[in-house]
Each structure stands twice: as C-alpha cells, then as structure tokens.
Motif scaffolding. Structure first.
Motif, mmCIF file in Angstrom:
data_model
loop_
_atom_site.group_PDB
_atom_site.id
_atom_site.type_symbol
_atom_site.label_atom_id
_atom_site.label_comp_id
_atom_site.label_asym_id
_atom_site.label_seq_id
_atom_site.Cartn_x
_atom_site.Cartn_y
_atom_site.Cartn_z
ATOM 1 N N GLN A 156 87.566 39.683 71.375
ATOM 2 C CA GLN A 156 88.468 38.661 70.827
ATOM 3 C C GLN A 156 89.767 39.287 70.331
ATOM 4 O OE1 GLN A 156 86.677 36.417 67.679
ATOM 5 N NE2 GLN A 156 88.472 35.113 67.335
ATOM 6 N N ARG A 157 89.696 40.413 69.642
ATOM 7 C CA ARG A 157 90.905 41.050 69.137
ATOM 8 C C ARG A 157 91.747 41.630 70.271
ATOM 9 N NH1 ARG A 157 89.918 45.129 64.341
ATOM 10 N NH2 ARG A 157 88.771 43.252 63.697
ATOM 11 N N ALA A 158 91.088 42.109 71.321
ATOM 12 C CA ALA A 158 91.836 42.636 72.466
ATOM 13 C C ALA A 158 92.695 41.548 73.098
ATOM 14 C CB ALA A 158 90.868 43.226 73.483
ATOM 15 N N LYS A 159 92.154 40.328 73.209
ATOM 16 C CA LYS A 159 92.934 39.223 73.770
ATOM 17 C C LYS A 159 94.049 38.809 72.813
ATOM 18 C CE LYS A 159 89.019 37.370 76.399
ATOM 19 N NZ LYS A 159 88.112 36.199 76.576
ATOM 20 N N GLU A 160 93.801 38.894 71.525
ATOM 21 C CA GLU A 160 94.803 38.497 70.538
ATOM 22 C C GLU A 160 96.006 39.431 70.520
ATOM 23 O OE1 GLU A 160 95.117 38.618 65.650
ATOM 24 O OE2 GLU A 160 93.149 38.419 66.613
ATOM 25 N N LEU A 161 95.761 40.753 70.656
ATOM 26 C CA LEU A 161 96.835 41.731 70.529
ATOM 27 C C LEU A 161 97.447 42.137 71.862
ATOM 28 C CD1 LEU A 161 95.196 44.071 67.854
ATOM 29 C CD2 LEU A 161 96.892 42.275 67.478
ATOM 30 N N ASN A 162 96.782 41.847 72.959
ATOM 31 C CA ASN A 162 97.259 42.299 74.277
ATOM 32 C C ASN A 162 97.256 41.109 75.238
ATOM 33 O OD1 ASN A 162 97.124 45.532 73.970
ATOM 34 N ND2 ASN A 162 95.326 44.627 73.001
ATOM 35 N N LYS A 163 98.326 40.326 75.207
ATOM 36 C CA LYS A 163 98.401 39.128 76.036
ATOM 37 C C LYS A 163 98.501 39.471 77.513
ATOM 38 C CE LYS A 163 98.636 36.482 72.346
ATOM 39 N NZ LYS A 163 97.533 35.563 71.979
ATOM 40 N N ARG A 164 99.188 40.556 77.842
ATOM 41 C CA ARG A 164 99.414 40.910 79.250
ATOM 42 C C ARG A 164 98.306 41.782 79.827
ATOM 43 N NH1 ARG A 164 104.881 43.974 79.322
ATOM 44 N NH2 ARG A 164 104.214 44.153 81.522
ATOM 45 N N HIS B 136 97.300 50.651 62.607
ATOM 46 C CA HIS B 136 97.895 50.177 63.856
ATOM 47 C C HIS B 136 97.921 51.319 64.876
ATOM 48 C CE1 HIS B 136 99.248 46.569 61.734
ATOM 49 N NE2 HIS B 136 99.751 47.358 60.793
ATOM 50 N N VAL B 137 97.522 51.004 66.084
ATOM 51 C CA VAL B 137 97.493 51.983 67.178
ATOM 52 C C VAL B 137 98.324 51.430 68.332
ATOM 53 C CG1 VAL B 137 96.051 53.323 68.751
ATOM 54 C CG2 VAL B 137 95.168 52.676 66.495
ATOM 55 N N LYS B 138 99.180 52.277 68.890
ATOM 56 C CA LYS B 138 99.980 51.905 70.051
ATOM 57 C C LYS B 138 99.832 52.981 71.117
ATOM 58 C CE LYS B 138 104.668 50.752 71.593
ATOM 59 N NZ LYS B 138 106.095 50.608 71.194
ATOM 60 N N SER B 139 99.350 52.584 72.301
ATOM 61 C CA SER B 139 99.119 53.546 73.374
ATOM 62 C C SER B 139 99.275 52.822 74.716
ATOM 63 C CB SER B 139 97.730 54.186 73.233
ATOM 64 O OG SER B 139 97.549 55.195 74.217
ATOM 65 N N GLU B 140 98.588 53.335 75.735
ATOM 66 C CA GLU B 140 98.630 52.737 77.063
ATOM 67 C C GLU B 140 97.225 52.668 77.641
ATOM 68 O OE1 GLU B 140 101.219 54.892 79.592
ATOM 69 O OE2 GLU B 140 103.078 54.283 78.569
ATOM 70 N N LEU B 141 97.031 51.664 78.492
ATOM 71 C CA LEU B 141 95.785 51.514 79.230
ATOM 72 C C LEU B 141 96.126 50.995 80.619
ATOM 73 C CD1 LEU B 141 92.702 51.556 79.411
ATOM 74 C CD2 LEU B 141 92.682 49.231 78.480
ATOM 75 N N SER B 142 95.808 51.782 81.632
ATOM 76 C CA SER B 142 96.108 51.428 83.033
ATOM 77 C C SER B 142 97.584 51.179 83.248
ATOM 78 C CB SER B 142 95.290 50.193 83.448
ATOM 79 O OG SER B 142 93.909 50.424 83.293
ATOM 80 N N GLY B 143 98.429 51.974 82.563
ATOM 81 C CA GLY B 143 99.863 51.858 82.734
ATOM 82 C C GLY B 143 100.510 50.747 81.944
ATOM 83 N N LEU B 144 99.759 49.975 81.185
ATOM 84 C CA LEU B 144 100.298 48.880 80.388
ATOM 85 C C LEU B 144 100.172 49.213 78.912
ATOM 86 C CD1 LEU B 144 98.835 45.796 82.302
ATOM 87 C CD2 LEU B 144 101.177 46.681 82.423
ATOM 88 N N PRO B 145 101.063 48.680 78.077
ATOM 89 C CA PRO B 145 100.985 48.953 76.636
ATOM 90 C C PRO B 145 99.660 48.442 76.053
ATOM 91 C CG PRO B 145 103.116 48.003 77.201
ATOM 92 C CD PRO B 145 102.256 47.877 78.424
ATOM 93 N N LEU B 146 99.103 49.238 75.171
ATOM 94 C CA LEU B 146 97.853 48.876 74.498
ATOM 95 C C LEU B 146 98.097 48.872 72.992
ATOM 96 C CD1 LEU B 146 94.738 48.476 74.293
ATOM 97 C CD2 LEU B 146 94.541 50.968 74.297
ATOM 98 N N TYR B 147 97.770 47.774 72.359
ATOM 99 C CA TYR B 147 97.910 47.651 70.912
ATOM 100 C C TYR B 147 96.528 47.385 70.309
ATOM 101 C CZ TYR B 147 102.805 46.947 72.176
ATOM 102 O OH TYR B 147 104.059 47.089 72.695
ATOM 103 N N TRP B 148 96.305 48.035 69.165
ATOM 104 C CA TRP B 148 95.020 47.807 68.481
ATOM 105 C C TRP B 148 95.212 47.934 66.975
ATOM 106 C CZ3 TRP B 148 90.852 45.571 70.170
ATOM 107 C CH2 TRP B 148 89.721 45.568 69.354
ATOM 108 N N ASP B 149 94.460 47.124 66.233
ATOM 109 C CA ASP B 149 94.452 47.167 64.773
ATOM 110 C C ASP B 149 93.027 47.392 64.285
ATOM 111 O OD1 ASP B 149 97.139 46.667 64.745
ATOM 112 O OD2 ASP B 149 96.957 44.535 64.227
ATOM 113 N N PHE B 150 92.829 48.463 63.546
ATOM 114 C CA PHE B 150 91.584 48.649 62.808
ATOM 115 C C PHE B 150 91.767 47.976 61.444
ATOM 116 C CE2 PHE B 150 91.547 52.236 65.769
ATOM 117 C CZ PHE B 150 90.263 52.156 66.279
ATOM 118 N N ARG B 151 91.075 46.887 61.228
ATOM 119 C CA ARG B 151 91.235 46.091 60.007
ATOM 120 C C ARG B 151 90.075 46.389 59.063
ATOM 121 N NH1 ARG B 151 92.625 40.643 63.573
ATOM 122 N NH2 ARG B 151 94.622 41.415 64.408
#
Length: 308
Positions: A59-67, A109-124
């Motif tokens: 659920q959080r992956a869909k919330e933070l990574n729309k593309r 907050h984490v900002k990286s890449e996954l499969s060439g696309l930006p990856l955002y993640w929050d450890f809450r």
C-alpha cells in the motif's frame, strides 16, 4: 508466511549499528524478510520502531511511487539492499537518506532507484514501547555486563597464576635475555584504580553514538541469541512441550523433567545408581558366601611444591 513475532525475533538477533542522517548520529538495527521488515532506531534519548508486513509495504509503495509498478518482494529486496549496506558502514552515493523527527514520530525518507525509475520510501517509526526497549537494550546490556565481568574475573585469575609461574622461574635462577620484556607483578587493586582514573572517562564517551564496536556487536548478538533460546524453552515448557531443539553449544536436555525436579525423589521403580569413575564396588554378599573385607591401598605421598 512468517508471523510478526518471528519478524521481531529476527530483529532481536541483529546488532546495533551507528548511522548518520542529516549530521545527526543514530543507533539502528533492521531485519528484512519476505513477509515484511522491522526497524528500530535510537538517538540515545528516544527509541522509535516500525514493523510493516507485506500488505503495508504494498500500500505504501503505491502511495509514494505513482509511476512505479513492482511486486512487494521487489520492494523488500530493494529496501534490504539499501538499508543493510548502510548499517554495515557502506554508503551508496546514488541513495539519499533524510530524517524528520517529532515528539512522537520519526520518519526516515529514502530516495533511490528501482529498474531505472525513481524510488521513494518512508520508514514511519513511532515511539517504541517500554517492553521493546527493555528487550533490545536494557536486558542485553545487563547480560553483556555480566558476561564481561565473568570474562574479567577469568583474566585476573589467569594473571595471578602467571605471577606465580614467573616468580617460580626467578627463584629457580631463570633470567630474561631481553630486559625490556620485564614486567611488574600484576596487582588487581592497583590496576582497578588506574583504570577508573585514566581509562574509564574515555571509554564511557558515547556522544558520537558509536557505542558498539565489532567485538561488542558479536557479544550483543550472542547474548540476544541466548535470551531467545531461553524464551523459546519457557514458551514450550508453558505449552506442555517437553522437547527442546538441540544445538552444538547447548547441553542435552534432561529426560524426565527439569533439573529442579531431579533434586526431589520421585515415585516409581528404583534405578541403579551411577557409579563414579575409578570407584571400586564390592559385590553384594549372598547368604552362602561371606563378604570379604575390602583391601586397603596405601596412599601415595604427595610431593610438596609451589602449587601443591
């Protein structure tokens, strides 16, 4: 599918590591599994914790990574690949971490890449409960303190034996071929006074957050593993399961009850007592045969010496 308890148990056996976010130093530990992850982080004033299962991760992956569309296992694998090297002291220049704190929450907050696309993640992370702080910090540190105290006592005993050994060599006329190797006899009281006055102030400085060296991390893991084994045994004992898993470092379980139960006599058929090693056992006398008195052996005279 692993349960939340198994995930938290795996987190317990992970060592604390020193990390830096936004010029601030923290202690952190994490555990990543196929079922989710658990993260514990502290600034030595507060402790924050988050545990997320596969559903929360998706659920959080869909919330933070729309593309970005990826399976939950891919997100967990990528997060493991970002956090674990950080805890090992290997930073990745292509990944950025930033921290945001409030009185009741810490967000990493984490900002990286996954499969060439930006990856955002929050450890809450929310404030950890007192029981968790005790389990991951207070109890292991007390166990480490007792283990180190036992270690010190063994080393002191060994040094005192070395004192006696060296003194015996000197009395026998032995001399050092290199005078620079000569040392004074070890005196425990003098050593403790010097340690408290000179070494202790520097040893207790944990302001930089680097409270666990590599050796202490290994000791922490060993203490936590021992605690986890003891907890599993108590759980099995409470549930009526008398079988415990065997391991190379643990003694074989006592058959027929606990060690305390062996101190009291039990009803049932009598068993033959164990014969101590090298003990002479006289045969039982029968009515038709007269028992012979045991033959006494002459005691060997002990030689006198320094360690006699």
């Amino acid at each position: 599918m692993e349960s939340v308890t198994e995930l938290e148990d795996s987190l317990l056996e992970q060592p604390w590591a020193s990390v830096r976010f936004d010029q601030a130093t923290f202690m952190a530990k994490a555990s990543f599994r196929d079922s989710g992850y658990a993260l514990l982080i502290s600034d030595l004033s507060s402790v924050w914790y988050e545990s997320a299962d596969a559903g929360v991760v998706g659920q959080r992956a869909k919330e933070l990574n729309k593309r970005l569309t990826a399976h939950v296992s891919s997100f967990l694998t990528r997060l493991r690949g970002l956090v674990c090297p950080l805890l090992d002291g290997r930073e990745n220049g292509a990944t950025s971490f930033s921290c945001q704190r409030s009185p009741s929450q810490l967000t990493l907050h984490v900002k990286s890449e996954l499969s060439g696309l930006p990856l955002y993640w929050d450890f809450r992370c929310a404030l950890a409960p007192a029981e968790m702080i005790s389990r991951h910090l207070v109890r292991p540190l007390m166990g480490m303190s007792l283990a180190l105290q036992c270690h010190v006592r063994q080393l002191v005993s060994l040094l005192l034996q070395k004192n006696a050994e060296i003194e015996d060599y000197r009395e026998s006329g032995a001399a050092l071929s290199r005078g620079r190797l000569r040392t004074e006899p070890f005196e425990e009281e003098s050593f403790l006074q010097t340690f408290v006055a000179e070494t202790l102030p520097a040893a207790c400085h944990v302001g930089d957050g680097r409270a666990f060296t590599a050796d202490l991390q290994q000791l922490y893991v060993a203490v936590c593993q021992q605690e986890a084994r003891a907890a599993r045994k108590r759980h099995r004992s409470a549930s009526g399961d008398s079988e415990f898993p065997k391991c190379a470092s643990s003694p074989a379980p006592v058959q027929g009850g606990t060690a305390d139960s062996l101190l009291e006599p039990e009803e049932g058929p009598a068993q033959a007592p164990l014969v101590p090693p090298k003990a002479a056992v006289a045969p039982l006398a029968s009515p038709a045969r007269k028992a012979q008195p045991p033959v006494s052996k002459a005691k060997r005279k002990k030689t006198k010496g320094l360690f006699g």
